[in-house]
Design an enzyme around this catalytic site. Structure first.
Site, short mmCIF file in Angstrom:
data_model
loop_
_atom_site.label_atom_id
_atom_site.label_comp_id
_atom_site.label_asym_id
_atom_site.label_seq_id
_atom_site.Cartn_x
_atom_site.Cartn_y
_atom_site.Cartn_z
N SER A 300 0.86 -1.19 0.00
CA SER A 300 0.00 0.00 0.00
C SER A 300 0.89 1.23 0.00
O SER A 300 2.01 1.18 0.50
CB SER A 300 -0.86 0.03 1.26
OG SER A 300 -0.09 0.45 2.38
N ASP A 301 0.42 2.33 -0.55
CA ASP A 301 1.17 3.57 -0.36
C ASP A 301 1.04 3.97 1.12
O ASP A 301 0.20 3.46 1.87
CB ASP A 301 0.69 4.69 -1.30
CG ASP A 301 1.76 5.77 -1.47
OD1 ASP A 301 2.76 5.77 -0.73
OD2 ASP A 301 1.60 6.64 -2.35
N TRP A 302 1.85 4.89 1.48
CA TRP A 302 2.00 5.35 2.88
C TRP A 302 0.63 5.62 3.55
O TRP A 302 -0.07 6.53 3.14
CB TRP A 302 2.83 6.63 2.84
CG TRP A 302 3.21 7.23 4.14
CD1 TRP A 302 2.37 7.88 5.00
CD2 TRP A 302 4.50 7.26 4.72
NE1 TRP A 302 3.06 8.32 6.08
CE2 TRP A 302 4.39 7.95 5.94
CE3 TRP A 302 5.75 6.77 4.35
CZ2 TRP A 302 5.47 8.18 6.78
CZ3 TRP A 302 6.83 7.01 5.18
CH2 TRP A 302 6.69 7.70 6.39
N SER A 304 -2.11 4.39 3.26
CA SER A 304 -3.32 4.40 2.43
C SER A 304 -4.34 3.37 2.92
O SER A 304 -5.51 3.47 2.58
CB SER A 304 -3.00 4.23 0.94
OG SER A 304 -2.48 2.97 0.68
#
Ligand code: NOJ
Length: 773
Positions: A300-302, A304
C-alpha cells in the site's frame, strides 16, 4: 522467427514494438517467461511453502507489516519500538533506513533474534538515482531513450544495494495529463506507449538480469492506479476514469512492468470511480492477478490503508485492514492496521486464513527472489566506493544533455539562431534564482543526493569562459525579489555579450508530492526580472528548471531562445554548458503537451475528437469545441523539440492498402509478427550532425469506441550527418491497429487507419488504409 534486416534502426524498432505487445496485448502475460531469480521463477515455490508451513499466524502477519524507520517521507505512526518488534517477527519490511551499517544492525536482529530468521527487506524512494542523481523522471523520459534510462536505473541499483537497500519505490508510471499535478515530475508524461517503454527500462535497470544478484534491487511500480488523473490536478484527489480509458491509457505501463517482471507494485492513494485504489478488488485482483498473472507483492502507499477511513469506506481500523487485504493489498505501509487488527480478523473468520497465506507467500517469494535468505547483509566496507563512480557521473551528464528540450531558437543579433552560443562569446551574465544553485538541480525525491555533489551551471560556466568573464546577478529569488537586485541583474546583462536567465520552480516545495499548483507559471517576480533583462536589448537565453511545463506565454513570445532543462541532476551544469555552447546538439522531446494557459488543462495530444471539432486551428467559428479566449492547441505539442540542425520528412509510405481483422486478431500477442511496414525518408537539411527522434502515430476511425486523434505507436532515434537522408522503417505489430472495444476487449475492428511518421504529434502527412472484416 521471421528474418529481419539487421539495421540499427530496425533493432530499436523491434524493441519498441515488443514493448507495445507487452503493454497492450492481453495474451502477452501468458507468454511471459519465468525469469530466473525473479518472482516468476517457480523453482522458489518449494522454499516458500516450506517456510510458510512453519509460521504462526502472528509471524505471518508480521511479514505484511512495513514501517518507516528513518527520515519520514510522510506523516508517521509515532511508533519506534522496531527492535523489539523485529525480534518478535512482527515486521517484514522497513524503509527510510539509510547506510549499510544501520541496515545491517536491524538485519542482525531479524536474522539472529527472530524465531524463523526471516530477513527484513529494506526499501527507499530511489527515484532518479541514489547518490548519483540523474535528471528527474520527466527529464529522463524526455530523452526518449529507454536504453539510457535502463543504464541510469542500473547505476541507482548498484549504489542503493551497496547501502543495503534492495527495494526501491520506483518507477512511477502514472499517466499525467495535467501540469497542475506536482507529481508529473516523477513520471514519463502523458503517453501510454512511451510510458510503457520507460516502465520496462526502469524495471530492467533496477532488477538486472537476476534479482538475486547482490547489486539488483526490486522495483515497485506505482501508483496503481489512476493517481495521475486527480481531479483539478490536486494531489490525492479523487479520480473518475471509465474502464475503457483506464485500460487504454492508465493500465498499459503497469502491465508492461508486470510483463517485464517487476517484483512489487504500490497501490495508490486516490479513489477510482468511488472505490479507493488501496481497496479496489477490480484493479488489484481481477486485472492485476487474474488477467495479468502478477505473482509479486502489492504494497500500500504510505498509510493508504488507514486512509480508507477518511475516504469514507471504513469507519474503523479493523474494517479498513479487512477491506484492503481482501481487495489484494499484501503489505500495509506505515498504517499499522494489519499489525493491530489482522489476527483478530482471521480468528473471527472475517479474513480467511487462505488470503493471509497468499499475501505472505508473495512477500516470501520476493525475499527469496532477492536472495536475502542467503545474503542478508551488506558489505559495509564497499559502500562508499560504490558511490559517484566516474562512469556514473558521465552517464548522469549525458542523460542530462539528452533530457533538455530546445523549445525556441530564434535569430540572435548576427541573424543566425541564438543557440548554440558562438565560441567567441566572451562575457556572460548569469541571471535568475536557479543559475547558481546546487540543491534544486537535484529535483524532488533525491533523498540521498547532496547539494555539494552538484556541479552548478555557475561552476561549469566559470570553467568554460573563466570566472572573470562571468557576471552573476541573481536578480530575484524563486518567490521573492527586490527592485535593487533586479536593477543589478539588468546592469550585468548590459555589460555582457549574452544573458543566460535561469528561472523556474523550487524542486522540493513546488514539484513532486503534495505540490500541486493552481497556476503553474513562473513564480514570484521572475517574469518581471525577465522583462527587465529583455528590455536591455541584449541577446537572452532562457533556461527553465521545473518539474512540469511552465505556463509562460510572455516568455515564449519575447525571449529568442528557450531551453527546458527540467531538474537535471548532479551533472546539470556541465550538461547545460555542453548544450548551450553546441558541443552537443539538443535531442530531447516533450513527453507532455505544453499548455498556453491553465484553463486548457487537462491537455493531452491523444484525446478523442468531438462531434464538433474546430476546423482550422485558431479558427473563430462559433458552435465548435473551442475556447472563446484561448487557442485549443498547446504552446508546444507532445513529441516536440528543436535541434541545432533541421530535418525534413518525406511522405509516409505503407506496405499495404488493406489489412483483415481476423488475421490481425490472430496475431495479437504473438511476438515479432509485423503486419505493416511504414517508411519515410528523413533528411538532415541543416549544417550540423544531429540525432532525430522519429515518431510514428496511428489513428483509427469508424471504430466502436472513439479513438485518439493520434496515438504514438513507435519511435526511433536516427543519427544524420548534414545533408544525409535515411529511410526510416517501422515494422508494426497488430497491436498498433487494435484497441479496447466497447466490450472492453483488446482487438482489431473494421476501421480506417492513418499512419504518420513525423517529428512530433502535430505535424506530418498521414497515409491511410482500410482494416476490413
Ligand atoms: C508516499 C508516496 O506517494 C510514494 O510515492 C512513496 O513511495 C511513499 N510515500 C514512500 O515514501
Amino acid at each position: 522467427m521471421p528474418k529481419f534486416r539487421k539495421t540499427p534502426c530496425f533493432l530499436v524498432l523491434v524493441i519498441v514494438t515488443s514493448l507495445l505487445s507487452a503493454a497492450q496485448a492481453q495474451a502477452g502475460s501468458a507468454a511471459r517467461a519465468a525469469a530466473p531469480g525473479g518472482v516468476n521463477d517457480r523453482s522458489l515455490d518449494a522454499k516458500v511453502e516450506a517456510l510458510l508451513h512453519k509460521m504462526t499466524l502472528d509471524e505471518k502477519i508480521g511479514q505484511l507489516v512495513q514501517y518507516s524507520a528513518g527520515q519520514p517521507t510522510g506523516p508517521g505512526t509515532g511508533r519506534t519500538d522496531y527492535n523489539d518488534m523485529i525480534a518478535k517477527g512482527e515486521i517484514g519490511a522497513l524503509f527510510n533506513v539509510t547506510g549499510a551499517k544501520e541496515v545491517n544492525a536491524y538485519q542482525h536482529i531479524a536474522m539472529e533474534k527472530s524465531r524463523l530468521h526471516i530477513p527484513i527487506v529494506f526499501g527507499l524512494d530511489v527515484i532518479h538515482g541514489f547518490r548519483t542523481e540523474f535528471p528527474i523522471p520527466l527529464g529522463l523520459a524526455s530523452t526518449w531513450d529507454p536504453a539510457l534510462v535502463e543504464k541510469a536505473a542500473r547505476v541507482a541499483a548498484r549504489e542503493a544495494s551497496a547501502s543495503g537497500i534492495r527495494w526501491t519505490f520506483s518507477p512511477m508510471v502514472d499517466i499525467a495529463r495535467d501540469a497542475r499535478w506536482g507529481r508529473m515530475a516523477e513520471g514519463a508524461g502523458e503517453d501510454p506507449f512511451l510510458g510503457s517503454a520507460m516502465a520496462v527500462a526502469y524495471v530492467r535497470g533496477y532488477q538486472g538480469t537476476r534479482l538475486d544478484a547482490p547489486d539488483s534491487i526490486a522495483a515497485c511500480v506505482k501508483h496503481y492506479v489512476g493517481y495521475g488523473a486527480a481531479e483539478g490536478g490536486r494531489d490525492y484527489n479523487s479520480t473518475e476514469i471509465s474502464e475503457h480509458t483506464l485500460r487504454q491509457f492508465y493500465l498499459p505501463p503497469f502491465h508492461a512492468a508486470v510483463d517485464a517482471g517487476t517484483a512489487t507494485i504500490m497501490s495508490a492513494f486516490n479513489s477510482l470511480n468511488g472505490v479507493p485504489s488501496s481497496a479496489n478488488p477490480f484493479t488489484l485482483t481481477q486485472v492485476l492477478r487474474k488477467e495479468w498473472g502478477f505473482r509479486g507483492v502489492v504494497d500500500s502507499d504510505w498509510t493508504s490503508v488507514a486512509e480508507l477511513i477518511p475516504h469514507g469506506i471504513a469507519n474503523d481500523g479493523a474494517t479498513a485492514a479487512r477491506k484492503a487485504l481482501l481487495a489484494g493489498v499484501d503489505v500495509d505501509m506505515v498504517s499499522s492496521l494489519y499489525h493491530d487488527h489482522m489476527a483478530k480478523l482471521v480468528k473471527s473468520g472475517e479474513v480467511p486464513q487462505a488470503n493471509i497465506d497468499e499475501a505472505v507467500r508473495r512477500v516470501l517469494r520476493v525475499k527469496f527472489a532477492l536472495g536475502l535468505f542467503d545474503h542478508p547483509y551488506t558489505d559495509e566496507k564497499s559502500e562508499a566506493a560504490a558511490m559517484l563512480q566516474p562512469e556514473s557521473l558521465s552517464l548522469a551528464r549525458s542523460a542530462a544533455e539528452r533530457s533538455f528540450v530546445l523549445l525556441k531558437n530564434a535569430a540572435g543579433t548576427s541573424g543566425a539562431p541564438l543557440l548554440p552560443l558562438s565560441a567567441d562569446t566572451h562575457t556572460v551574465a548569469l541571471i535568475g534564482p536557479l543559475g547558481d544553485d546546487g540543491p534544486n538541480m537535484l529535483g524532488s525525491w533525491a533523498g540521498m543526493g547532496k547539494g555539494e555533489d552538484v556541479v552548478s551551471l555557475r561552476a561549469a560556466l566559470a570553467k568554460r569562459i573563466g570566472a572573470d568573464n562571468l557576471l552573476v546577478a541573481k536578480g530575484v529569488g524563486i518567490l521573492d525579489g527586490k527592485d535593487e537586485d533586479i536593477a543589478a541583474a539588468v546592469d550585468a546583462a548590459k555589460k555582457a555579450d549574452v544573458a543566460l536567465v535561469v528561472l523556474g520552480e523550487n524542486a522540493g516545495e513546488m514539484t513532486g508530492e503534495a505540490a500541486s499548483r493552481s497556476n503553474p507559471g513562473l513564480p514570484g517576480r521572475q517574469q518581471e526580472l525577465l522583462q527587465a533583462v529583455i528590455a536591455t536589448g541584449k541577446p537572452v537565453v532562457l533556461v527553465l528548471c521545473s518539474g512540469r511545463p511552465l505556463i509562460a506565454p510572455w516568455a515564449f513570445e519575447h525571449v529568442p531562445a528557450v531551453l527546458a532543462a527540467w531538474f537535471p541532476g548532479i551533472q546539470g551544469g556541465p550538461a547545460l554548458v555542453n548544450v548551450l555552447f553546441g558541443e552537443t546538439t539538443p535531442t530531447g522531446r516533450l513527453v507532455v503537451s505544453w499548455p498556453r494557459s491553465v484553463g486548457q488543462e487537462p491537455l493531452y495530444y491523444n484525446a478523442s475528437s468531438t462531434g464538433r471539432p474546430q476546423g482550422a486551428p485558431g479558427g473563430e467559428e462559433k458552435y465548435v469545441s473551442r475556447y472563446i479566449d484561448e487557442l485549443n492547441s498547446p504552446q508546444f505539442p507532445f513529441g516536440f523539440g528543436l535541434s541545432y540542425t533541421s530535418y525534413q520528412y518525406g511522405a509516409t509510405e505503407i506496405s499495404a492498402k488493406q489489412l483483415k481483422v481476423p488475421s490481425l486478431n490472430a496475431s495479437l500477442g504473438v511476438k515479432a509478427s509485423p503486419v505493416l511496414t511504414a517508411t519515410a525518408s528523413v533528411t538532415n537539411s541543416g549544417k550540423r550532425a544531429g540525432e532525430e527522434v522519429v515518431q510514428l502515430y496511428v489513428r483509427l476511425q469508424g471504430t466502436s469506441v472513439a479513438q485518439p486523434v493520434r496515438a504514438l505507436k513507435g519511435f526511433q532515434r536516427v543519427t544524420l550527418a548534414p545533408g544525409e537522408t535515411k529511410k526510416v522503417t517501422f515494422d508494426l505489430g497488430p497491436e498498433a491497429f487494435a484497441m479496447w472495444n466497447e466490450k472492453n476487449q483488446f482487438a482489431a475492428e473494421p476501421s480506417r487507419a492513418t499512419v504518420w511518421i513525423s517529428s512530433d504529434s502535430a505535424s506530418g502527412s498521414g497515409a491511410t488504409f482500410e482494416i476490413v472484416p
